[in-house]
Design an enzyme around this catalytic site. Structure first.
Site, PDB file in Angstrom:
ATOM      1  N   HIS A  42     -19.320 -15.867  -9.710  1.00 44.88           N
ATOM      2  CA  HIS A  42     -18.524 -16.736 -10.407  1.00 44.88           C
ATOM      3  C   HIS A  42     -18.780 -18.815  -9.956  1.00 44.88           C
ATOM      4  CE1 HIS A  42     -15.173 -14.254  -8.107  1.00 44.88           C
ATOM      5  NE2 HIS A  42     -14.775 -14.414  -9.541  1.00 44.88           N
ATOM      6  N   GLY A 152     -16.569 -13.744 -17.403  1.00 45.71           N
ATOM      7  CA  GLY A 152     -18.102 -12.682 -17.414  1.00 45.71           C
ATOM      8  C   GLY A 152     -17.559 -11.376 -17.455  1.00 45.71           C
ATOM      9  N   SER A 191     -15.366  -9.191  -6.317  1.00 47.56           N
ATOM     10  CA  SER A 191     -15.246  -9.187  -4.763  1.00 47.56           C
ATOM     11  C   SER A 191     -14.919  -8.286  -4.516  1.00 47.56           C
ATOM     12  CB  SER A 191     -13.589 -10.231  -5.313  1.00 47.56           C
ATOM     13  OG  SER A 191     -14.117 -11.131  -6.481  1.00 47.56           O
TER      14      SER A 191
END
Ligand code: PAF
Length: 285
Positions: A42, A152, A191
């Site tokens: 990120h 991404g 994540s």
């Protein structure tokens, strides 16, 4: 309670006022949408957005309508205070962190037809997922009114869906695909990685190793053989449960049987590792 120089908005009218003022001053906005639990992937998107725009805005919103399993939504990591520190450190200018009621005050009825794109891989295994992504990304685009938005390539199919939606609706935003950021052992940053047990984390880089080895083997195997080879490789580790390993046309995500049929191919995979679902992909050529 944490203190930050970055502007943090939680309601649409607040952020709207701010964006209107930016637009009046001719300021270009780069946008990085996220669901929080921020990692270096990120941060690399924010860094790029900073280089290419006058201001960078980020959203943190765990979008309930893109989760097809309640348990997955509940287990999604939430690390808001750490995220704010990371965003402040990287120089993000403003953050939007709305509540679910703020984003969805009523029932969601919006339906998109992404045709084939939504019927394979993530679309096949996570029904409704891409509709949920499209609904929130469109709403966020309307709020942020960005010149450029950064996504991404780890979520390659999501990127294709967002590019298709943007073109379908004629939205005035440029979608910027950004390379997957990997740990030093090859594991794609996600994540969800924080949910891996130490044992699972040790074998997780095999996903990238198998993708890379598939790339090397493409001259000596047919598409069919290569897909089967990869699934067998995962099978050598009892911890992996492969949902799919597909080689497709990287533009259309359609399957093909002979390498000569496409200009560029991508291998995409989703696996469960100790109950955590991980996806990754690699352009084969
Ligand atoms: O990739 C994500 O984190 C999410 O799907 C996105 C684009 C922020 C939409 O909720």
């Amino acid at each position: 309670m944490i203190f930050s120089d970055m502007k943090i908005f939680t309601t649409i009218p607040e952020i709207n006022d701010y964006i209107v003022r930016c637009k009046q001053d001719g300021i270009s906005i780069g946008f990085v949408p996220t669901m929080g639990a921020l990692h270096s992937g990120h941060i690399s998107l924010i860094e790029r957005a900073k280089r290419e725009n006058s201001l960078v805005g980020c959203s943190i919103f765990v979008n309930p309508i893109q989760f097809n399993k309640k348990e997955d939504l509940e287990k999604y990591p939430r690390t808001f205070d750490e995220d704010v520190i990371k965003l402040t450190d990287v120089g993000c200018d403003f953050l939007f962190n709305p509540s679910v009621d703020e984003m969805y005050p009523g029932t969601v009825t919006e339906k998109y037809d992404f045709g084939f794109l939504d019927t394979v891989m993530e679309g096949e295994h996570r029904p409704g997922h891409f509709n949920g992504v499209a609904v929130i990304v469109r709403k966020l685009f309307e709020i942020f009114r960005p010149e450029k938005a950064y996504f991404g390539m780890k979520d390659y199919q999501q990127l294709c869906v967002i590019q298709t939606m943007t073109a379908m609706l004629g939205l005035p935003v440029e979608i910027i695909p950004c390379p997957t950021v990997r740990e030093s052992d090859g594991l794609a940053m996600s994540s969800r990685n924080v949910r891996l047990s130490p044992e699972a984390r040790k074998i997780a880089p095999e996903i990238y190793h198998i993708l890379s080895e598939a790339q090397n083997r493409r001259h000596s195997m047919s598409v069919f053989e290569l897909e089967n080879w990869a699934i067998q490789e995962f099978g050598k580790f009892q911890e992996f449960d492969v949902e799919y390993f597909k080689i497709t046309d990287s533009k259309t995500l359609r399957p093909f049987s002979d390498w000569s049929e496409v200009k560029s191919a991508i291998a995409c995979t989703a696996v469960f590792l100790g109950g955590v679902r991980l996806i990754d992909n690699l352009i084969i050529f």
